[in-house]
Design a protein around this motif. Structure first.
Motif, PDB file in Angstrom:
ATOM      1  N   PRO A  55      -8.098  -0.503   6.707  1.00  0.00           N
ATOM      2  CA  PRO A  55      -6.700  -0.909   6.766  1.00  0.00           C
ATOM      3  C   PRO A  55      -6.383  -1.663   8.059  1.00  0.00           C
ATOM      4  O   PRO A  55      -6.957  -1.382   9.115  1.00  0.00           O
ATOM      5  N   CYS A  56      -5.470  -2.622   7.947  1.00  0.00           N
ATOM      6  CA  CYS A  56      -5.128  -3.426   9.138  1.00  0.00           C
ATOM      7  C   CYS A  56      -3.621  -3.586   9.204  1.00  0.00           C
ATOM      8  O   CYS A  56      -2.912  -2.646   9.516  1.00  0.00           O
ATOM      9  N   CYS A  57      -3.112  -4.794   8.876  1.00  0.00           N
ATOM     10  CA  CYS A  57      -1.678  -5.049   8.896  1.00  0.00           C
ATOM     11  C   CYS A  57      -0.998  -4.229   7.799  1.00  0.00           C
ATOM     12  O   CYS A  57      -1.603  -3.937   6.777  1.00  0.00           O
ATOM     13  N   PHE A  58       0.250  -3.879   8.033  1.00  0.00           N
ATOM     14  CA  PHE A  58       0.894  -2.850   7.216  1.00  0.00           C
ATOM     15  C   PHE A  58       1.585  -3.439   5.991  1.00  0.00           C
ATOM     16  O   PHE A  58       2.808  -3.468   5.893  1.00  0.00           O
ATOM     17  N   TYR A  59       0.775  -3.860   5.029  1.00  0.00           N
ATOM     18  CA  TYR A  59       1.286  -4.443   3.789  1.00  0.00           C
ATOM     19  C   TYR A  59       1.530  -3.363   2.739  1.00  0.00           C
ATOM     20  O   TYR A  59       0.741  -2.428   2.598  1.00  0.00           O
ATOM     21  N   ALA A  60       2.616  -3.556   1.971  1.00  0.00           N
ATOM     22  CA  ALA A  60       2.920  -2.677   0.845  1.00  0.00           C
ATOM     23  C   ALA A  60       2.299  -3.265  -0.423  1.00  0.00           C
ATOM     24  O   ALA A  60       1.744  -4.369  -0.412  1.00  0.00           O
ATOM     25  N   LEU A  61       2.436  -2.560  -1.531  1.00  0.00           N
ATOM     26  CA  LEU A  61       1.867  -3.013  -2.795  1.00  0.00           C
ATOM     27  C   LEU A  61       2.502  -4.305  -3.303  1.00  0.00           C
ATOM     28  O   LEU A  61       1.875  -5.044  -4.065  1.00  0.00           O
ATOM     29  N   ASP A  62       3.727  -4.598  -2.888  1.00  0.00           N
ATOM     30  CA  ASP A  62       4.383  -5.830  -3.351  1.00  0.00           C
ATOM     31  C   ASP A  62       3.965  -7.064  -2.551  1.00  0.00           C
ATOM     32  O   ASP A  62       4.482  -8.156  -2.779  1.00  0.00           O
ATOM     33  N   GLY A  63       3.040  -6.887  -1.598  1.00  0.00           N
ATOM     34  CA  GLY A  63       2.541  -8.018  -0.816  1.00  0.00           C
ATOM     35  C   GLY A  63       3.384  -8.345   0.397  1.00  0.00           C
ATOM     36  O   GLY A  63       3.100  -9.314   1.104  1.00  0.00           O
ATOM     37  N   THR A  64       4.417  -7.545   0.670  1.00  0.00           N
ATOM     38  CA  THR A  64       5.265  -7.774   1.842  1.00  0.00           C
ATOM     39  C   THR A  64       4.935  -6.746   2.930  1.00  0.00           C
ATOM     40  O   THR A  64       4.222  -5.773   2.685  1.00  0.00           O
TER      41      THR A  64
END
Length: 357
Positions: free
Chosen positions: A244-253
Motif C-alpha cells: 500500500p502507498c497513497c491512500f486511494y479508496a475503491l472509487d479511485g479517489t
C-alpha cells in the motif's frame, strides 16, 4: 563451513559484561562500581580463525566487529528505556535466505541497471528498492514452488518503470506488467521479451486474470485496494502481494476517511483498510515489513483462502459499497496527461487576450 557474508570471519565471538573495571579501563577485581550507578564494562572477545594472524587487521573485519558491538549497545539502551519494536521483519521469509538472494540479485543486476538508467528519477533509489522487492517475491515463491513443482506466474499491476517485472522475468518467471502509460526505459528493459510491459487502462471491477498465480501491486496507487478483489475473481489459486502507498479508496479517489488515533497513524490505518478488504473477499491476509528504502514498506500477502467464509451484514454492506465504487471508479490521470492539461490551461488566457485585441 561457508559463513554468510554479514558474519565476522572468526571461529567464535562473545560479549562480556562486568561491573568491575580498573581505572585504566580493563576488567579488574580491585575496582567495583556500585549497582546504583547502572554502569558497567562491555567487552567483545573473539577467537580468530587463524591464531597466528591478527583477526582485526582487515578493515572489513574491523567494520563488522564494530557494527555488532554498536548493535548490542543500541539494544542495551533500548531495553533500558523500555523500547518495543514496531516493525517485525522476516516474518514470512527467513532472513538468511533473503540476504543470500539479495546479494546475488544486487551483484547480477545492480550496477548495469544504474548505468543504463534513462528515467529522470534517482536510479539508486528505484533500482535497489525493486531489487529488494524482487528478492522478497522470489524467496516467497520458492516456498510455493515446493508445492507446485513449477515457477510461479504473475501480473504486475501498475508496473510503473517496469523494473520489477523485468527482474522477475529475467529470473525465469512467466509474467508481464501493465500500466497506464509507457516509460522511456521500457524499450531497453523489454529486449527480447515482447509483450512483457503493456499499456492498458484497467477498470478493476471488470478485470480478471485467470490462470495467473500471483497479482502484484507495488505502490500501484488507485489499484491497491482492488488487487485482493481482482485476485479473488481470478480463480481459487490466485494469490496477491500488495504494498500500500497513497491512500486511494475503491472509487479511485483520495477522499477516503480513515480511523486515526494516537497509536494508529494514517499509513497503518490505510494498511488495515486494505487488509479488511482482503478478508471480506475471502483471504487470510498476512503481512511483512520489507527491507526497502521507503517508509511505506508493508507488504500484504494473500496466499491462503478462508475455508468457510460467512456472509454477514457487514459483508453485505461491503458488497453494496463495492457496487457503487465499481460504477464511479475513475482511472488516475498519467503525469503526461496532467502536463498536457496544464499546458492547455496556460494557453487559454493568451488566446482570449488575442481575440480581444
Amino acid at each position: 563451513m561457508k559463513l554468510p557474508f554479514y558474519y565476522p570471519k572468526v571461529k567464535a565471538y562473545s560479549f562480556v559484561y562486568s561491573t568491575k573495571i580498573s581505572e585504566g579501563g580493563e576488567a579488574s577485581e580491585n575496582y567495583t562500581i556500585s549497582p546504583e550507578t547502572e554502569e558497567g564494562y562491555l567487552k567483545l572477545e573473539i577467537i580468530p580463525l587463524d591464531l597466528n594472524e591478527p583477526a582485526t587487521k582487515d578493515s572489513k573485519m574491523q567494520y563488522a566487529l564494530k557494527s555488532i558491538f554498536h548493535k548490542l549497545f543500541k539494544w542495551c539502551i533500548q531495553q533500558k528505556i523500555g523500547y518495543k519494536k514496531k516493525a517485525n521483519h522476516d516474518v514470512l521469509v527467513p532472513k538468511e535466505t533473503y540476504q543470500y538472494m539479495y546479494q546475488y540479485m544486487k551483484a547480477k543486476y545492480g550496477a548495469k541497471l544504474i548505468a543504463d538508467w534513462t528515467e529522470k528519477t534517482d536510479p539508486k533509489k528505484f533500482v535497489y528498492e525493486d531489487l529488494a522487492i524482487a528478492t522478497y517475491l522470489i524467496c516467497l515463491w520458492k516456498e510455493e514452488e515446493i508445492k507446485t513443482q513449477r515457477k510461479q506466474s504473475f501480473v504486475d499491476l501498475g508496473c510503473g518503470n517496469g523494473l520489477l517485472t523485468y527482474l522477475l522475468v529475467n529470473e525465469g518467471y512467466n509474467g508481464y506488467g501493465i500500466d497506464l502509460a509507457d516509460r522511456k526505459i521500457w524499450s531497453k528493459l523489454c529486449g527480447g521479451h515482447k509483450g512483457m510491459l503493456r499499456v492498458d487502462t484497467l477498470y478493476p471491477s471488470k478485470a480478471t486474470f485467470p490462470n495467473t498465480e500471483w497479482l502484484i501491486g507495488n505502490h500501484a496507487d488507485e489499484l491497491v485496494p482492488w488487487i485482493p478483489i481482482i485476485a479473488s475473481k481470478s480463480g481459487e489459486s490466485c494469490k496477491f502481494l500488495v504494498i500500500p502507498c497513497c491512500f486511494y479508496a475503491l472509487d479511485g479517489t483520495r477522499s477516503l476517511s480513515l480511523p486515526l488515533s494516537e497509536s494508529i497513524g494514517k499509513y497503518r490505518a490505510y494498511t488495515n483498510y486494505v487488509k479488511d478488504i482482503a478478508h471480506k473477499v475471502g483471504y487470510i491476509c498476512e503481512e511483512d515489513y520489507l527491507r526497502i528504502p521507503s517508509t511505506k514498506n508493508i507488504a500484504l500477502i494473500g496466499r491462503v483462502k478462508q475455508s468457510n467464509l460467512q456472509h454477514t451484514p457487514v459483508e453485505n454492506d461491503f458488497s453494496k459499497a463495492l457496487q457503487v465504487a465499481s460504477q464511479t471508479f475513475v482511472p488516475r490521470k498519467t503525469d503526461r496527461q496532467k502536463e498536457e492539461e496544464r499546458q492547455e490551461t496556460s494557453k487559454k488566457p493568451k488566446l482570449e487576450n488575442r481575440s480581444l485585441n
